[in-house]
Write an enzyme that holds these catalytic residues in place. Structure first.
Site, PDB file in Angstrom:
ATOM      1  N   HIS A  10      16.122   8.595  -0.146  1.00 33.39           N
ATOM      2  CA  HIS A  10      15.272  10.101  -0.159  1.00 33.39           C
ATOM      3  C   HIS A  10      16.546  11.065   0.378  1.00 33.39           C
ATOM      4  O   HIS A  10      17.178  10.727   1.475  1.00 33.39           O
ATOM      5  CB  HIS A  10      14.276   9.951   0.568  1.00 33.39           C
ATOM      6  CG  HIS A  10      13.037   8.981   0.436  1.00 33.39           C
ATOM      7  ND1 HIS A  10      12.007   9.250  -0.316  1.00 33.39           N
ATOM      8  CD2 HIS A  10      13.033   7.844   0.730  1.00 33.39           C
ATOM      9  CE1 HIS A  10      11.290   8.183  -0.472  1.00 33.39           C
ATOM     10  NE2 HIS A  10      11.830   7.322   0.228  1.00 33.39           N
ATOM     11  N   ASP A  28      16.949   3.770   1.706  1.00 28.97           N
ATOM     12  CA  ASP A  28      15.566   4.502   2.129  1.00 28.97           C
ATOM     13  C   ASP A  28      16.131   5.925   2.673  1.00 28.97           C
ATOM     14  O   ASP A  28      16.203   7.038   1.960  1.00 28.97           O
ATOM     15  CB  ASP A  28      14.541   3.844   3.092  1.00 28.97           C
ATOM     16  CG  ASP A  28      13.435   4.174   2.789  1.00 28.97           C
ATOM     17  OD1 ASP A  28      12.923   5.017   1.798  1.00 28.97           O
ATOM     18  OD2 ASP A  28      12.364   3.617   3.533  1.00 28.97           O
ATOM     19  N   ASP A  29      16.077   5.985   4.034  1.00 30.92           N
ATOM     20  CA  ASP A  29      16.325   7.275   4.795  1.00 30.92           C
ATOM     21  C   ASP A  29      17.540   7.133   5.918  1.00 30.92           C
ATOM     22  O   ASP A  29      17.312   6.876   7.017  1.00 30.92           O
ATOM     23  CB  ASP A  29      15.331   7.676   5.613  1.00 30.92           C
ATOM     24  CG  ASP A  29      14.021   7.891   4.574  1.00 30.92           C
ATOM     25  OD1 ASP A  29      14.255   9.297   4.026  1.00 30.92           O
ATOM     26  OD2 ASP A  29      13.135   7.028   4.481  1.00 30.92           O
ATOM     27  N   HIS A  89       6.541   4.159  -4.558  1.00 31.30           N
ATOM     28  CA  HIS A  89       6.290   3.425  -3.391  1.00 31.30           C
ATOM     29  C   HIS A  89       4.807   2.702  -3.455  1.00 31.30           C
ATOM     30  O   HIS A  89       3.882   3.043  -3.948  1.00 31.30           O
ATOM     31  CB  HIS A  89       6.334   4.207  -1.988  1.00 31.30           C
ATOM     32  CG  HIS A  89       7.698   4.704  -1.714  1.00 31.30           C
ATOM     33  ND1 HIS A  89       8.522   5.448  -2.483  1.00 31.30           N
ATOM     34  CD2 HIS A  89       8.437   4.701  -0.725  1.00 31.30           C
ATOM     35  CE1 HIS A  89       9.571   5.853  -1.915  1.00 31.30           C
ATOM     36  NE2 HIS A  89       9.434   5.524  -0.744  1.00 31.30           N
ATOM     37  N   GLU A 110       4.314  -0.823   0.927  1.00 33.63           N
ATOM     38  CA  GLU A 110       5.371  -0.716   2.339  1.00 33.63           C
ATOM     39  C   GLU A 110       4.303  -0.966   3.269  1.00 33.63           C
ATOM     40  O   GLU A 110       4.201  -2.009   4.131  1.00 33.63           O
ATOM     41  CB  GLU A 110       6.000   0.756   2.392  1.00 33.63           C
ATOM     42  CG  GLU A 110       6.679   0.975   3.477  1.00 33.63           C
ATOM     43  CD  GLU A 110       7.181   2.563   3.670  1.00 33.63           C
ATOM     44  OE1 GLU A 110       6.729   3.230   3.158  1.00 33.63           O
ATOM     45  OE2 GLU A 110       8.335   2.428   4.548  1.00 33.63           O
TER      46      GLU A 110
HETATM   47  N1  HPA Z   1       8.045   5.620   2.801  1.00 33.97           N
HETATM   48  C1  HPA Z   1       7.313   6.463   2.277  1.00 33.97           C
HETATM   49  N2  HPA Z   1       7.493   7.734   2.160  1.00 33.97           N
HETATM   50  C2  HPA Z   1       8.754   8.219   2.461  1.00 33.97           C
HETATM   51  C3  HPA Z   1       9.598   7.380   3.055  1.00 33.97           C
HETATM   52  C4  HPA Z   1       9.313   5.981   3.098  1.00 33.97           C
HETATM   53  O1  HPA Z   1      10.025   5.001   3.509  1.00 33.97           O
HETATM   54  N3  HPA Z   1      10.860   7.903   3.178  1.00 33.97           N
HETATM   55  C5  HPA Z   1      10.565   9.107   3.024  1.00 33.97           C
HETATM   56  N4  HPA Z   1       9.601   9.272   2.654  1.00 33.97           N
HETATM   57 ZN    ZN Z   2      11.145   5.367   0.475  1.00 37.15          ZN
END
Ligand code: HPA
Ligand code: ZN
Length: 330
Positions: free
Chosen positions: A11, A270-271, A189, A192
């Site tokens: 992201h 991811d981030d 996604h 998770e």
């Molecule tokens: N999951 C869901 N939404 C998100 C994530 C994530 O890991 N990172 C940024 N938005």
């Molecule tokens: Zn993500």
């Protein structure tokens, strides 16, 4: 030398490092409710996905102009390149910006100033994936796709992110159908924090070609069998899973068992500004903690290019795959 790899779950807003956040805040006259970068880093202790998302959305207030998005993307591309990333398929969250009064064009044009020159400047090829926020309405997602229409030459696909539980894939059936009709690739996604059923639904209802995270598939043997049979890529994010408490510790991560089961896994960041590491750091962590062999690491890198949306440039994909095979581990 870092192992060459593609990053498929990233992201761009999650690459905002505290130093850049304060720099952009000063540039744009935005006051952040943190004294300094150390105080901000203190806030990086997350209980779950939502506690992370609260900070993630809060800090976006500093992103205001095309130049801000360009600087954000260039900072990521430089760091990714330094860790062996050769190709990046980058998520962005337009609704998180249009809801603050920005035009989607500011976001796309700004990102494109960096992405469009990334091969020359960073040696990293790129694709852009527009994500819908699943805790916003289906109508808002449709309006976002509509607003993106002038920019579709820069957008390869659509994804689905933000708070998962209570927002099943089926809520976005219409917008995924519309995206498919526009020739966009589809990911989402799923699994998770949400249950394995969301993974099945993303495949069956949204027609996704890759599943982002997909971690909770391990709870459903029949689903694992299907994902193996159909070679559905999963974009796993090990350090993210630890920070968001999806797994207790990295040593508990099911990645080795998933590879042994024959799942087509990839490793991503991811981030990275929030979760303690970029793509290479994630590879290093799973190597050190999970004891993956060199051939398993090579498989993860190979998978990343095979799962990437490089159908429009098979020559480039072949070149990257040759780099993976030629890599020597030290
Ligand atoms: N999951 C869901 N939404 C998100 C994530 C994530 O890991 N990172 C940024 N938005
Ligand atoms: Zn993500």
């Amino acid at each position: 030398m870092f192992l060459p790899k593609a990053e498929l779950h990233l992201h761009i807003e999650g690459t905002l490092e505290p130093e850049l956040a304060f720099e952009l805040a000063a540039r744009n006259g935005v006051t952040l409710p943190y004294a300094d970068t150390d105080a901000l880093r203190e806030a990086y202790r997350f209980e779950d996905l939502q506690s992370f998302l609260n900070l993630y959305y809060e800090l976006m207030a500093v992103l205001r102009t095309e130049r801000d998005f360009e600087d954000l993307a260039n900072a990521y591309l430089a760091r990714a390149a330094a860790q062996g990333v050769r190709h990046a398929e980058i998520f962005f969250d337009p609704q998180a910006h249009t809801s603050r009064g920005l035009d989607i064009g500011t976001v796309v044009e700004g990102l494109w100033r960096a992405l469009g020159n990334s091969e020359a400047n960073h040696g990293v090829s790129t694709r852009l994936i527009l994500c819908f926020l699943r805790d916003e309405s289906a109508e808002s997602a449709l309006a976002t796709l509509d607003a993106a229409k002038p920019y579709l030459d820069r957008i390869t696909g659509v994804g689905l992110d933000s708070a998962e539980v209570g927002h099943p894939p089926v809520k976005f059936r219409a917008v995924y159908e519309a995206a498919a009709a526009l020739g966009l690739r589809r990911v989402a996604h799923a699994g998770e924090e949400g249950p394995p059923e969301y993974i099945t639904e993303a495949l069956d209802v949204l027609g996704v070609e890759r599943v982002d995270h997909g971690l909770r598939c391990v709870e459903d043997p029949a689903l694992v069998e299907r994902l193996v049979r159909d070679r559905v890529p999963l974009t796993l994010c090990p350090l993210s899973n630890v920070r968001l408490r999806t797994v207790d510790t990295l040593a508990d991560h099911p990645l080795p068992a998933m590879l042994d089961a024959g799942l087509m896994c990839t490793v991503n960041s991811d981030d990275p500004a929030y979760f303690g590491g970029y793509a290479g750091d994630n590879f290093d962590a799973v190597r050190a903690t999970l004891g993956l062999t060199d051939e398993r690491l090579r498989e993860l890198a190979r998978n990343s290019f095979l799962a990437s949306f490089l159908e429009d440039d098979e020559e480039l994909r072949a070149r990257y795959l040759a780099e993976v095979e030629a890599h020597t581990f030290r």
